[in-house]
Design a protein around this motif. Structure first.
Motif, PDB file in Angstrom:
ATOM      1  N   LEU A 150      20.516   1.231  28.894  1.00 31.49           N
ATOM      2  CA  LEU A 150      21.326   0.223  28.058  1.00 31.49           C
ATOM      3  C   LEU A 150      22.327   0.801  27.164  1.00 31.49           C
ATOM      4  N   ARG A 151      22.047   2.046  26.710  1.00 26.72           N
ATOM      5  CA  ARG A 151      23.138   2.989  25.796  1.00 26.72           C
ATOM      6  C   ARG A 151      24.333   3.145  26.413  1.00 26.72           C
ATOM      7  N   HIS A 152      24.198   3.432  27.705  1.00 25.98           N
ATOM      8  CA  HIS A 152      25.387   3.470  28.687  1.00 25.98           C
ATOM      9  C   HIS A 152      26.471   2.591  28.965  1.00 25.98           C
ATOM     10  N   LEU A 153      25.770   1.320  28.770  1.00 22.76           N
ATOM     11  CA  LEU A 153      26.611  -0.034  28.978  1.00 22.76           C
ATOM     12  C   LEU A 153      27.626  -0.170  27.975  1.00 22.76           C
ATOM     13  N   SER A 154      28.616  -1.023  28.593  1.00 21.30           N
ATOM     14  CA  SER A 154      29.501  -1.519  27.515  1.00 21.30           C
ATOM     15  C   SER A 154      29.073  -2.788  26.938  1.00 21.30           C
ATOM     16  N   THR A 155      29.540  -3.179  26.035  1.00 17.01           N
ATOM     17  CA  THR A 155      29.117  -4.413  25.174  1.00 17.01           C
ATOM     18  C   THR A 155      29.195  -5.738  25.948  1.00 17.01           C
ATOM     19  N   ALA A 156      30.230  -5.564  26.786  1.00 14.76           N
ATOM     20  CA  ALA A 156      30.594  -6.961  27.702  1.00 14.76           C
ATOM     21  C   ALA A 156      29.355  -6.832  28.964  1.00 14.76           C
ATOM     22  N   ALA A 157      28.961  -5.638  29.388  1.00 20.08           N
ATOM     23  CA  ALA A 157      27.939  -5.602  30.399  1.00 20.08           C
ATOM     24  C   ALA A 157      26.513  -6.014  29.731  1.00 20.08           C
ATOM     25  N   LEU A 158      26.284  -5.511  28.518  1.00 19.53           N
ATOM     26  CA  LEU A 158      25.096  -5.841  27.721  1.00 19.53           C
ATOM     27  C   LEU A 158      25.088  -7.500  27.531  1.00 19.53           C
ATOM     28  N   ALA A 159      26.366  -7.854  27.230  1.00 19.69           N
ATOM     29  CA  ALA A 159      26.469  -9.582  27.240  1.00 19.69           C
ATOM     30  C   ALA A 159      26.097 -10.177  28.236  1.00 19.69           C
ATOM     31  N   VAL A 160      26.553  -9.805  29.470  1.00 16.93           N
ATOM     32  CA  VAL A 160      26.006 -10.250  30.841  1.00 16.93           C
ATOM     33  C   VAL A 160      24.787 -10.460  30.836  1.00 16.93           C
ATOM     34  N   LEU A 161      24.099  -9.174  30.769  1.00 15.74           N
ATOM     35  CA  LEU A 161      22.508  -9.131  30.963  1.00 15.74           C
ATOM     36  C   LEU A 161      22.135  -9.854  30.172  1.00 15.74           C
ATOM     37  N   CYS A 162      22.525  -9.901  28.859  1.00 13.83           N
ATOM     38  CA  CYS A 162      21.685 -10.920  27.932  1.00 13.83           C
ATOM     39  C   CYS A 162      21.652 -12.315  28.513  1.00 13.83           C
ATOM     40  N   VAL A 163      22.872 -12.739  29.070  1.00 12.18           N
ATOM     41  CA  VAL A 163      23.038 -14.168  29.650  1.00 12.18           C
ATOM     42  C   VAL A 163      22.170 -14.386  30.792  1.00 12.18           C
TER      43      VAL A 163
END
Length: 398
Positions: free
Chosen positions: A171-184
């Motif tokens: 998770l720390r390697h992912l961009s904020t946008a990628a984290l947001a997509v995973l969150c959704v």
């Protein structure tokens, strides 16, 4: 070469978030006090108290992002895990040992397996609990098939550890946008449980319209536990990325919901959310929608209020400091006392009401006192020794 032997001092804390963690821990205590009366009352008065665990996961995501996202140039994965183990594991050991010491006091019809436990299984489960290794259903020595029969709440720490592993490696390697997509995406699984879809047919009793579960090593509980972990953890991480640099101790206005007296407002909201009786009167779609709304909408709002607010007076500062300090020790050591409370309630269900009131006041007081004593006499000294031994120094490591 990455410098990993240099000790990284802790960042300034979000005092209000610490306080809210303590408030949530107290709601868990109340939830568990009434858990032993379910067979007597036919209902759970603090039905949604268990959702405090989901709030803990969201806080964990936010604080983990704030504390570590910008430190990886000076910290290795190994160093991260050492820091997390020093912070979390001493109390895991304490809670398990207390549970083992008081284990046989909980024997009764509810926990009938206790009287039949074999010595080899008892000590094997003890070693596994100390090492945070989940026990299978075949190693159940109490009757509830918990991951740790000595200390049930360890199940959530198991998933907390999993969250730390996912953060460090992925998770720390992912961009904020990628984290947001995973969150959704993770929202789908929360919907699956709370709205009764049961898309994967993992629930043995069919749709449950609830997020409840995670404490047993079976496919359905593993699925529920991971579902309970992922959305709150990812949501907290995303909020930390988006707001963490703007919301600081010196700049609480970075949060759109920061306010004067935010601790008291957020605490009141949290208490109301977690003390509601079951919506709809029984498990069903109304109950599921409420749980979904609390996790997806209300908890992020409470987090925003807490992260963006400062303690504005000596009283709120003192309460936040006390509750923040005691929250983790209280959560991870209270349940062995609850096992004994449940056994007493089972044997004395028809005792006068004043006895039940005194019993539970005593249980809460004993839980708080035990947690505070362990914090001051054990946890803080042990963590300080571990920091000196394993975290401080000037060595380097690739």
């Amino acid at each position: 070469m990455k410098q990993t032997g240099i000790y990284l001092t802790s960042k300034p804390r979000y005092e209000v978030l610490d306080g809210l963690r303590g408030v949530a821990a107290m709601m868990v205590i109340l939830f568990h006090c009434f858990e032993g009366y379910y067979s007597v009352l036919g209902r759970q008065e603090f039905y949604y108290g268990s959702l405090a665990v989901d709030f803990f996961f969201m806080l964990s995501g936010f604080v983990m992002g704030y504390a570590y996202d910008d430190r990886w140039e000076k910290m290795s994965v190994r160093g991260f895990f050492k820091r997390r183990l020093v912070r979390l594991h001493p109390m895991v050991i304490a809670g398990t040992l207390i549970g083992a010491a008081w284990f046989f006091f909980g024997a009764g019809e509810k926990f009938h397996v206790i009287a039949e436990v074999e010595a080899w299984k008892f000590f094997l489960c003890l070693v596994m609990g100390l090492l945070m290794i989940p026990c299978s259903v075949g190693l159940d020595i109490r009757g509830w098939a918990e991951l740790n029969s000595f200390n049930g709440p360890n199940w959530s720490l198991t998933f907390e550890y999993i969250g730390n592993i996912l953060y460090a490696f992925i998770l720390r390697h992912l961009s904020t946008a990628a984290l947001a997509v995973l969150c959704v995406v993770s929202l789908f699984f929360t919907f699956d449980l709370t709205l009764g879809w049961d898309v994967f047919h993992l629930l043995p009793n069919g749709p449950q319209y609830s997020i409840s579960g995670g404490w047993t090593l079976t496919p359905d509980h593993v699925y529920i536990g991971m579902t309970r972990l992922m959305f709150p953890l990812l949501c907290g991480l995303v909020m930390s990325r988006l707001l963490g640099k703007r919301i600081t101790k010196d700049n609480p206005s970075g949060s759109p919901l920061g306010m004067r007296g935010g601790f008291w407002v957020a605490s009141l909201v949290l208490v109301v959310l977690l003390s509601m009786p079951i919506v709809g009167g029984k498990s069903g779609i109304a109950d599921g929608i409420y749980q979904l709304s609390v996790i997806v909408l209300a908890f992020p709002l409470v987090l925003l209020i807490g992260a963006g607010s400062q303690t504005s007076d000596a009283k709120s500062t003192a309460w936040c400091n006390f509750l923040g300090q005691i929250s983790y020790p209280l959560y991870i050591t209270h349940y062995p006392i609850m096992y004994m409370q449940m056994a007493w309630v089972e044997r004395n269900a028809h005792a006068p009401i004043w006895m039940h009131v005194c019993l539970n006041i005593g249980v809460i007081a004993m839980s708080v006192f035990t947690a505070w004593a362990l914090l001051k006499l054990y946890d803080e000294p042990v963590r300080e020794w571990l920091k000196e031994k394993f975290l401080k120094g000037n060595s380097t490591q690739s």
